[in-house]
Design a protein around this motif. Structure first.
Motif, PDB file in Angstrom:
ATOM      1  N   PRO A 165      -9.636   4.815  13.578  1.00 42.35           N
ATOM      2  CA  PRO A 165      -8.044   4.313  13.323  1.00 42.35           C
ATOM      3  C   PRO A 165      -8.007   4.611  12.031  1.00 42.35           C
ATOM      4  CG  PRO A 165      -9.688   2.903  12.505  1.00 42.35           C
ATOM      5  CD  PRO A 165     -10.804   3.741  12.921  1.00 42.35           C
ATOM      6  N   PRO A 211      -6.248   3.660   9.407  1.00 38.30           N
ATOM      7  CA  PRO A 211      -5.878   2.342   8.577  1.00 38.30           C
ATOM      8  C   PRO A 211      -4.217   2.838   7.543  1.00 38.30           C
ATOM      9  CG  PRO A 211      -7.428   3.403   7.571  1.00 38.30           C
ATOM     10  CD  PRO A 211      -7.344   3.856   8.508  1.00 38.30           C
ATOM     11  N   ARG A 212      -3.697   1.750   6.767  1.00 35.47           N
ATOM     12  CA  ARG A 212      -2.404   1.678   5.663  1.00 35.47           C
ATOM     13  C   ARG A 212      -3.082   2.673   4.525  1.00 35.47           C
ATOM     14  NH1 ARG A 212       0.020  -3.914   6.179  1.00 35.47           N
ATOM     15  NH2 ARG A 212      -2.312  -4.485   6.170  1.00 35.47           N
ATOM     16  N   ASN A 227     -12.578  -4.140  18.569  1.00 39.43           N
ATOM     17  CA  ASN A 227     -11.858  -4.416  17.828  1.00 39.43           C
ATOM     18  C   ASN A 227     -11.553  -5.868  18.999  1.00 39.43           C
ATOM     19  OD1 ASN A 227     -11.335  -4.283  14.938  1.00 39.43           O
ATOM     20  ND2 ASN A 227     -10.173  -2.344  16.027  1.00 39.43           N
ATOM     21  N   PRO A 240      -5.150  -3.026  16.010  1.00 36.78           N
ATOM     22  CA  PRO A 240      -4.840  -3.325  14.899  1.00 36.78           C
ATOM     23  C   PRO A 240      -3.651  -4.260  14.340  1.00 36.78           C
ATOM     24  CG  PRO A 240      -6.492  -1.843  14.902  1.00 36.78           C
ATOM     25  CD  PRO A 240      -5.669  -2.145  16.235  1.00 36.78           C
ATOM     26  N   LEU A 241      -2.474  -2.771  14.435  1.00 31.58           N
ATOM     27  CA  LEU A 241      -0.904  -3.066  15.111  1.00 31.58           C
ATOM     28  C   LEU A 241      -0.742  -4.048  15.580  1.00 31.58           C
ATOM     29  CD1 LEU A 241      -0.013   0.870  16.558  1.00 31.58           C
ATOM     30  CD2 LEU A 241      -0.092  -0.401  13.654  1.00 31.58           C
ATOM     31  N   ALA A 267      -6.071  -5.781  11.395  1.00 28.83           N
ATOM     32  CA  ALA A 267      -5.970  -4.346  10.675  1.00 28.83           C
ATOM     33  C   ALA A 267      -6.452  -4.515   9.071  1.00 28.83           C
ATOM     34  CB  ALA A 267      -4.390  -3.941  10.261  1.00 28.83           C
ATOM     35  N   ASP A 318     -10.316  -4.070   9.651  1.00 33.79           N
ATOM     36  CA  ASP A 318     -10.634  -2.176   9.868  1.00 33.79           C
ATOM     37  C   ASP A 318     -10.463  -1.961   8.642  1.00 33.79           C
ATOM     38  OD1 ASP A 318     -11.352  -3.021  12.004  1.00 33.79           O
ATOM     39  OD2 ASP A 318     -10.072  -1.901  13.256  1.00 33.79           O
ATOM     40  N   GLN A 319      -9.475  -2.456   7.694  1.00 31.89           N
ATOM     41  CA  GLN A 319      -9.324  -1.009   6.567  1.00 31.89           C
ATOM     42  C   GLN A 319     -10.276  -1.555   5.833  1.00 31.89           C
ATOM     43  OE1 GLN A 319      -5.319  -1.968   4.933  1.00 31.89           O
ATOM     44  NE2 GLN A 319      -5.937  -0.820   3.079  1.00 31.89           N
TER      45      GLN A 319
END
Length: 948
Positions: free
Chosen positions: A8, A10-11, A79, A83-84, A90, A93-94
């Motif tokens: 993924p 992540p931000r 998940n 995540p979105l 999210a 996960d991050q």
């Protein structure tokens, strides 16, 4: 359901993760094109371009290349939702990705997203598990992280068939959501805990007048689950408040109800992922903003991801904290720790609130629970502009202070300038006085002191300055120096402490005294007050003079024309001046004492019955007393320096200078004997003893020595030595004579007697009783003859003359060993074949004496004797490990005659005897006799010549 084989994004994904992915893609690309191009020489241009890009990436980002050296690990993240579509997923996960990327492994992430709202039949689940097995065949993950309740349920039901040995770490689910399912030994993780009651308690503190509680939720599976937890937790409050559950409405109806809630209401939001109309929502990004926007009451919730969207907050479940805890457990599993050894934990909820919502509803932060976290706080005007406000006030204050300071500075400038001029004048005076006194000879100190007192009086504006010295432990003050202005009476020459008891007591304690006027004196200073008035003085001051921690005098100041205003600065100045004059008085005292001491020394030295001399640090003599000059008959000037060397006997001069120079360089005492020419031309033996001398500051000042005439003692010692040598010579001569008589006369008579007895025995009948007695008589005669022979050998060994000293010593050791029943080990090494007879005799006699003493007194039965040759000498060593003795004590008693005899014998041939012995440590006697210098004395030669 959505699946993906890539990690993924992540931000907060770090930049090095991107570069590592880019490097892996480039490596795969280059490898593919190289394989497709056939031979290495025919690689395509695109392969070369890719290779260049790969090289550049490794050069520009070496840390990514170095990261490839980490051990690779595969991690599968399953998940519950995309995540979105779920901020909670999210966030977890991050946190998981960030925690694993900081581990010591190169993590390859695989992500699978389940749609929790899509129900699957048992057949569909089996097909899904089979599809996962096929998908990850050959690249089974090292760890699986289940994010949410649906992945955990799926893995719990199929853990035997779906990667049955892979450890599973879960988060984002509560223990109640698992239901009756059981987790196997390869499961560990963190349970989420939801406590609505804590949130309600916080809401009641913020809004004490609450009467109505509205619980808002949806009809989805997760919505119903959270609603059930809320009903169970809040059941105890239903008797106190009016509870309303708005959980079976469509979104428009719900919003309409929320717009018309009664006053004193709080809203507890659970979850709306599906409303009664079947419409699906994203909880945090869609449902929460709609509810907050429509509600006319504060909204509290249970998830941290919902805060910041208009809700107030509460006791919230932190998804990020769950993800971090799960990542830590995953790292431990990757390091080899078994899941069953890692206990399952529960998440620690926190009180978290939105500052903007608190302000909207007028809630006070002081009513929040202890330890609460407040987000999005906006600073107040004071907080935002505090530094500017304080800076402005400080600037105003500084400007005001500057204005006041300018007026004050103008007033004090003249004072400072005046003080500076006075200080500069004093410093100049102090510097000049210090310079004058530093290198000033003691003979010139007095006139300089007198002139300095006049300058000090002018500086302080006084009429009289005096220096007094203390005597008789401060009982008497004597004037040493004084200056007075014309018309002012002289200071008293002597002052008794009883005349000024108050003043004297404080001066002796080291106090500085200031008397502005007689009225300032205390009642106990009545004597001082009367004498000031009697002398016509208005003001006075006194400063003690100290030297080496002792008060040696004082410096007094008197003014008759004006009242002196003494201050603290002047006290310090007077103390500094006192130090200068204390040093001057000390030097004068030292010079006087030195002159008196030298005078006493010269008188004593000139009347002493010994010769005395002194030298400086340059080794040259600086003084000789009168007895020395009378002895040599020369003047002091002739003897000074190196002139005294002319009177030393030429053969003794080099030895004397060597001893004197060596001791001088080592700063140690020395003793030497030499012959010095007397005034009548005769050389006399003297013994000279010198010791180093030092100044009071420890500096080396030279030597002082004394000498006495020992010629008569020398003659007596030589006479005594001659007598001793003659006695030893006579003893040796007597030994030889007795040994010769025993060997030549008595031994021969015994031999004849033995023959006659033997004849008598032969003449008697064979069985006659007298025959046996005559046989015994013969044996006794032979024993006597053998004893006399042995005694003759001890008195004088014939082997010594015939075979040499080594053979004689060896035979003596063997005979003594047999007689005394002891062990004597004799060794010889490199002994010259021919030695002078006097050397051989000396060594033999010393050995006899040493062994007799050792056998008699040591208390042991084993002895070592060594005879060896050395360059120009013969060395004899006799050693035992017995009782030992104190050499100095024995030499001064009657038991030391044998030791003295050995030394006397050695001295006859210029040899030395060294005795090393301590009580309990054995004894060793070392004898050294020079061969080249083995010149016997006349007495010894006479003994040897007279030998048969």
């Amino acid at each position: 359901m959505r699946d993906s084989s890539s990690p993924p994004a992540p931000r907060n994904h770090r930049l090095d993760g991107f570069f590592r992915g880019l490097l892996r893609c480039q490596e795969n690309y280059v490898a593919t094109w190289i394989l497709q191009s056939g031979r290495p020489g025919r690689r395509s241009g695109r392969a070369w371009i890719a290779l260049a890009i790969l090289t550049a990436c490794r050069f520009l980002y070496p840390s990514a290349a170095r990261a490839q050296l980490k051990e690779p690990k595969r991690v599968l993240i399953v998940n519950q939702l995309e995540p979105l579509a779920s901020p909670g997923v999210a966030a977890m996960d991050q946190a998981i990705v960030a925690g694993l990327e900081s581990s010591p492994y190169q993590i390859q992430f695989f992500t699978e997203n389940l749609d929790a709202n899509l129900p699957l039949s048992e057949a569909d689940q089996r097909e899904l598990r089979a599809w996962y097995v096929r998908k990850y065949h050959g690249r089974e993950p090292d760890a699986i992280l289940a994010v949410g309740s649906s992945p955990l349920e799926l893995l719990a039901e199929s853990h035997q068939g779906f990667f049955g040995t892979t450890p599973i770490i879960f988060c984002g689910s509560t223990e109640e959501m698992l239901g009756p399912r059981q987790l196997g030994p390869r499961f560990t993780g963190v349970w989420g805990v939801v406590e609505p009651a804590k949130t309600l308690e916080a809401a009641l503190k913020l809004q004490p007048g609450t009467q109505h509680v509205v619980v808002v939720g949806g009809i989805g599976e997760y919505d119903r689950y959270v609603e059930a937890i809320a009903r169970q937790s809040l059941r105890s409050y239903e008797s106190r408040f009016d509870f309303t559950y708005l959980t079976d409405l469509d979104m428009p109806s719900l919003l309409e109800r929320l717009r018309h809630l009664p006053p004193h209401t709080v809203i507890y939001y659970t979850s709306i992922m599906e409303d009664a109309a079947g419409t699906e929502f994203t909880d945090a990004t869609q449902s929460v903003p709609l509810v907050v926007g429509a509600a006319n009451a504060p909204v509290f919730e249970a998830d941290d991801v919902d805060i910041g969207r208009g809700t107030v907050g509460g006791d919230v479940l932190s998804f990020g904290a769950q993800g971090r805890t799960a990542a830590e457990m995953a790292v431990r599993v990757l390091q080899g720790e078994k899941p069953q050894n890692i206990p399952i934990v529960k998440s620690a909820d926190v009180y978290m609130f939105d500052w903007r919502a608190l302000r909207r509803w007028g809630f006070k932060e002081s009513n929040l629970p202890a330890g609460s976290i407040v987000l999005n706080r906006q600073p107040t005007a004071w907080e935002a502009y505090k530094s500017y406000i304080l800076g402005g006030l400080a600037l105003c204050f500084v400007e005001m202070a500057l204005i006041i300071g300018l007026f004050w500075e103008r007033k004090t400038r003249m004072r400072a300038q005046q003080s500076l001029r006075e200080r500069l004048t004093f410093e100049t005076l102090r510097s000049e006085l210090s310079t004058d006194f530093i290198n000033l000879p003691e003979t010139q100190i007095m006139p300089v002191v007198q002139n300095s007192l006049a300058r000090i009086a002018k500086l302080f504006g006084v009429d009289r300055v005096s220096l007094y010295e203390f005597f008789e432990e401060g009982a008497l003050f004597k004037r040493a120096f004084s200056w007075r202005r014309e018309g002012i009476p002289f200071a008293p020459e002597t002052v008794n402490s009883t005349q000024f008891p108050w003043l004297a007591g404080r001066l002796l304690r080291g106090e500085i005294l200031f008397i502005p006027d007689s009225g300032s004196l205390p009642d106990e200073a009545s004597a001082e007050k009367g004498r000031l008035l009697e002398a016509g003085l208005m003001s006075a001051a006194a400063v003690p003079l100290a030297a080496g921690g002792e008060i040696v005098g004082c410096m007094s100041f008197a003014s008759a024309r004006r009242r002196a205003a003494w201050n603290a600065n002047q006290a310090e100045e007077l103390r500094i001046l006192a130090e200068i004059f204390s040093d001057a008085l000390r030097r004068i005292r030292i010079q006087t004492a030195l002159q008196e001491s030298e005078e006493r020394f010269r008188r004593m030295a000139n009347t002493a019955p010994v010769l005395i001399w002194m030298s400086g640090p340059d080794k040259l003599c600086t003084y000789f007393n009168q007895p020395w000059l009378d002895f040599t008959g020369k003047t002091l000037e002739a003897e000074m320096g190196n002139g005294w060397c002319e009177g030393i006997y030429p053969e003794d001069l080099s030895r004397c200078l060597e001893i004197y120079t060596g001791a001088f360089d080592r700063r140690e005492e020395f003793r030497m004997e030499y012959r010095l020419r007397r005034h009548d031309g005769e050389y006399r033996w003297i013994v000279d003893i010198g010791v180093p001398r030092f100044n009071s500051d420890g500096a080396f000042a030279g030597y002082i020595g004394s000498a006495i005439d020992i010629s008569d003692r020398k003659k007596a010692e030589e006479t005594l030595a001659g007598v001793s040598r003659r006695l030893i010579g006579a003893q040796e001569e007597e030994r030889r004579h007795i040994a010769r008589e025993l060997h030549d006369d008595i031994s021969q008579h015994l031999a004849l007697l033995s023959v006659d007895v033997q004849k008598l025995e032969d003449a008697l009948p064979e069985f006659s009783p007298l025959r046996r007695q005559t046989g015994e008589l013969t044996n006794h005669i032979l024993e006597i003859s053998g004893g006399i022979q042995s005694l003759s050998h001890r008195l004088h060994s014939s082997k010594l003359d015939l075979l040499g000293v080594a053979a004689a010593m060896k035979g003596f050791c063997r005979e003594m060993s047999a007689q005394q029943k002891v062990e004597i080990n004799f060794s010889q090494d490199d002994v010259p074949r021919s030695l002078p007879q006097e050397v051989s005799l000396c060594l033999f006699r010393v050995l006899q004496e040493a062994l007799r003493n050792a056998v008699k007194h040591s208390g042991v039965r084993r002895f070592e004797v060594s005879l060896r040759g050395a360059p120009g000498a013969v060395l004899l060593t006799v050693r035992d490990s017995g009782a030992g003795f104190d050499v100095g004590h024995v030499m001064n008693t009657q038991y030391g005659l044998g030791l003295i005899s050995m030394r006397e014998r050695a001295s006859l041939v210029k040899g030395t005897v060294l005795i090393d012995s301590k009580p309990g440590a054995g004894t060793q006697i070392n004898v050294r006799v020079p061969i080249a210098a083995g010149e016997a004395t006349d007495e010894m030669r006479a003994v040897m010549v007279s030998a048969p």
